[in-house]
Enzyme design. Structure first.
Site, short mmCIF file in Angstrom:
data_model
loop_
_atom_site.label_atom_id
_atom_site.label_comp_id
_atom_site.label_asym_id
_atom_site.label_seq_id
_atom_site.Cartn_x
_atom_site.Cartn_y
_atom_site.Cartn_z
CB SER A 1 -4.79 -15.54 -75.30
OG SER A 1 -3.85 -15.19 -74.30
CD GLU B 1 -6.60 -26.64 -77.89
OE1 GLU B 1 -6.57 -27.05 -76.73
OE2 GLU B 1 -7.40 -25.80 -78.31
CB SER C 1 -12.71 -21.89 -71.32
OG SER C 1 -11.56 -22.11 -72.07
CD GLU D 1 -2.47 -11.29 -76.08
OE1 GLU D 1 -3.24 -12.27 -75.94
OE2 GLU D 1 -2.55 -10.50 -77.04
C1 LIG Z 1 -13.62 -19.45 -81.01
C2 LIG Z 1 -13.17 -20.01 -79.70
C3 LIG Z 1 -13.28 -21.36 -79.45
C4 LIG Z 1 -12.92 -21.88 -78.21
N1 LIG Z 1 -13.11 -23.22 -77.98
C5 LIG Z 1 -12.90 -23.70 -76.73
C6 LIG Z 1 -13.25 -25.05 -76.42
O1 LIG Z 1 -13.73 -25.81 -77.28
N2 LIG Z 1 -13.07 -25.49 -75.16
C7 LIG Z 1 -12.53 -24.69 -74.17
O2 LIG Z 1 -12.36 -25.16 -73.06
N3 LIG Z 1 -12.21 -23.41 -74.44
C8 LIG Z 1 -12.38 -22.88 -75.69
N4 LIG Z 1 -12.08 -21.58 -75.95
C9 LIG Z 1 -11.65 -20.72 -74.86
C10 LIG Z 1 -10.23 -20.21 -74.95
O3 LIG Z 1 -9.31 -21.20 -74.59
C11 LIG Z 1 -10.15 -18.97 -74.02
O4 LIG Z 1 -10.95 -17.97 -74.61
C12 LIG Z 1 -8.75 -18.48 -73.85
O5 LIG Z 1 -8.01 -19.36 -73.07
C13 LIG Z 1 -8.71 -17.07 -73.20
O6 LIG Z 1 -9.45 -17.06 -72.02
P1 LIG Z 1 -10.58 -15.95 -71.76
O7 LIG Z 1 -11.44 -15.88 -72.95
O8 LIG Z 1 -11.20 -16.22 -70.44
O9 LIG Z 1 -9.78 -14.57 -71.70
P2 LIG Z 1 -8.98 -13.99 -70.43
O10 LIG Z 1 -8.16 -15.07 -69.81
O11 LIG Z 1 -9.92 -13.25 -69.55
O12 LIG Z 1 -7.97 -12.96 -71.14
C14 LIG Z 1 -8.42 -11.69 -71.61
C15 LIG Z 1 -7.21 -10.99 -72.26
O13 LIG Z 1 -6.17 -10.80 -71.29
C16 LIG Z 1 -4.94 -11.39 -71.73
N5 LIG Z 1 -4.24 -12.00 -70.57
C17 LIG Z 1 -4.80 -12.79 -69.62
N6 LIG Z 1 -3.86 -13.19 -68.74
C18 LIG Z 1 -2.68 -12.66 -69.17
C19 LIG Z 1 -1.33 -12.75 -68.70
N7 LIG Z 1 -1.00 -13.46 -67.60
N8 LIG Z 1 -0.36 -12.11 -69.41
C20 LIG Z 1 -0.66 -11.40 -70.53
N9 LIG Z 1 -1.94 -11.28 -71.01
C21 LIG Z 1 -2.91 -11.91 -70.35
C22 LIG Z 1 -5.37 -12.46 -72.72
O14 LIG Z 1 -4.36 -12.74 -73.67
C23 LIG Z 1 -6.56 -11.79 -73.39
O15 LIG Z 1 -6.14 -10.93 -74.41
C24 LIG Z 1 -12.39 -21.03 -77.20
C25 LIG Z 1 -12.25 -19.66 -77.46
C26 LIG Z 1 -12.64 -19.15 -78.68
C27 LIG Z 1 -12.49 -17.66 -78.92
#
Ligand SMILES: Cc1cc2nc3c(=O)[nH]c(=O)nc-3n(C[C@H](O)[C@H](O)[C@H](O)COP(=O)(O)OP(=O)(O)OC[C@H]3O[C@@H](n4cnc5c(N)ncnc54)[C@H](O)[C@@H]3O)c2cc1C
Length: 400
Positions: A385, A245, A129, A387
């Protein structure tokens, strides 16, 4: 599906049970039962104990030092580990980058990295990410430009779990922008965290923990031989890894164990002069969650069966991730309800360790209930996520 255990499987279960009860460090067991956070050293010690027994590479093929266990053995192992309230091994090495290296890596990479992953000599973290690339991972911008025998990496990763402890990070990086689809031109790179130009900054989460980080790369020189597989094919490898994963995040055995403990707690906790277990509405909620868990358990067994016949877990792993994490959160919410006011105070680890149980606020681990509740909000976000999982299920499982 028949899940009656054979005599051999029962003997295996007894062996696992005895090992977990008698051969693991007692102080760790104590910390676990009191919900005290385990340190980096605790986790490594625990994983090394599993390795010494030959049980670290649960899902790995025998040729790479794995157990070669059947689906049922893996199921028994996970269930017994949860029932003994042991921590889950850190997934980034064994569960994630290990399978990518033995599937797509070169012979040199296998020899160089796999033994240290199995033995827990090296702590890995996952760099997928980025600030502008989470759900839409293909928009990642961290660049890796070839310069002689090295890639020069610039960019930032975020939410990187336990990067503060990590020796190495596996990253998805962009090696080419001149592509027809954004998923092309992404490569899978292994980076030593000690390389000049790598910095780690903490992100403090809602419950006050330091579990996730930002990782920044500024002109980080990574030897070309740290590229896994073909340049530009990282998306394909990364997708396989995400499915591994997602299979691992269902946590069915652990949720079952926690519900069993909650039933015990309900018999002990008194509300308005009556044990909580006499509250039919509360007990109905526990039963409803148990029924959903049972259904998920069979879905997990079907996926495990497919994986043990040599397949990588498919899009069905999204069902496990989505439903498993919803149930983990439902269980955390039930604990909160059961603990009532005792869930409110913040209780530092040292207090929990130093004070005898009868002198503590609430009943032992219960005092960490609200922290765990907040911590578990993450489960429906990480690993893709929920969703996004629903989108995958709609498209690739239901064919909508
Ligand atoms: C505690 C924690 C540990 C993590 N550890 C790691 C790690 O070790 N390495 C790593 O690489 N990543 C890690 N992550 C990152 C995680 O994979 C991302 O947070 C996740 O993929 C969501 O991306 P974002 O946070 O950018 O949210 P966004 O992609 O910006 O999404 C924001 C919201 O919009 C919704 N949304 C986005 N697109 C769509 C769609 N097409 N349809 C419907 N809804 C949508 C999402 O569900 C979410 O509710 C971690 C996250 C957390 C919270």
């Amino acid at each position: 599906m028949n899940v009656t255990f054979t005599a051999d499987e029962l003997a295996f279960r007894d062996e696992v049970r005895t090992f977990f009860r008698e051969e693991l460090p007692e102080d760790m067991r104590q910390k676990q039962s009191q919900a005290v956070e385990l340190s980096r050293e605790d986790m490594i010690r625990f994983q090394k104990c599993l390795h010494a027994k030959g049980w670290s590479g649960v899902n790995w093929p025998v040729e790479y030092g794995g157990t070669g266990w059947s689906t049922i053995q893996k199921y028994i192992y996970a269930t017994e580990m949860a029932a003994a309230n042991l921590p889950e091994p850190i997934p980034f090495g064994i569960g994630m980058v290990g399978p990518i290296i033995y599937t797509f890596g070169s012979e040199e990479q296998k020899q160089r990295f796999l033994p240290d992953i199995l033995e827990s000599n090296v702590w890995w973290c996952q760099g997928y990410s980025e600030p502008g690339a989470g759900s839409d991972l293909a928009s990642l911008k961290t660049r890796a430009n070839l310069d002689g025998g090295h890639y020069v990496v610039n960019g930032s990763k975020t939410w990187t779990t336990l990067a503060q402890h990590a020796d190495w990070i596996f990253c998805l990086v962009r090696t080419s922008s001149d592509v027809a689809r954004r998923q092309e031109g992404i490569s899978f790179l292994l980076i030593d965290m000690q390389t000049p130009g790598v910095t780690v900054k903490p992100i403090i989460t809602i419950e006050g923990d330091h579990e996730v980080n930002e990782v920044h790369f500024e002109n980080v020189r990574v030897p070309r031989e740290n590229l896994v597989g073909e340049e530009g094919k990282g998306w394909t490898y990364g997708k396989v890894l995400l499915q591994h994963e997602r299979t691992g995040t269902a946590g069915v055995a652990r949720s079952k164990y926690r519900l069993k403990q909650l039933r015990r707690q309900a018999a002990r906790s008194v509300r308005g002069g009556e044990p909580l277990a006499a509250d039919r509405n509360f007990m109905r909620k526990i039963a409803a969650t148990e029924v959903e868990l049972k259904a998920l358990e069979f879905t997990e067994l079907r996926t495990l069966a497919a994986v043990s016949s040599g397949k990588a877990p498919g899009p069905e792993s999204s069902i496990l991730k989505f439903k498993g994490t919803e149930l983990q959160q439902a269980v955390a919410a039930l604990y909160l309800e059961a603990a009532g006011y005792y869930a409110l105070p913040y209780v530092p680890d040292q207090y929990v360790l130093d004070f005898p149980e009868q002198d503590r606020v609430g009943e032992g681990a219960e005092t960490k209930t609200s922290l765990r509740y907040f911590n578990f909000r993450k489960t429906s976000i990480y690993g893709g996520s929920n969703e996004i999982q629903k989108n995958i299920i709609a498209k690739h499982v239901l064919g909508l």
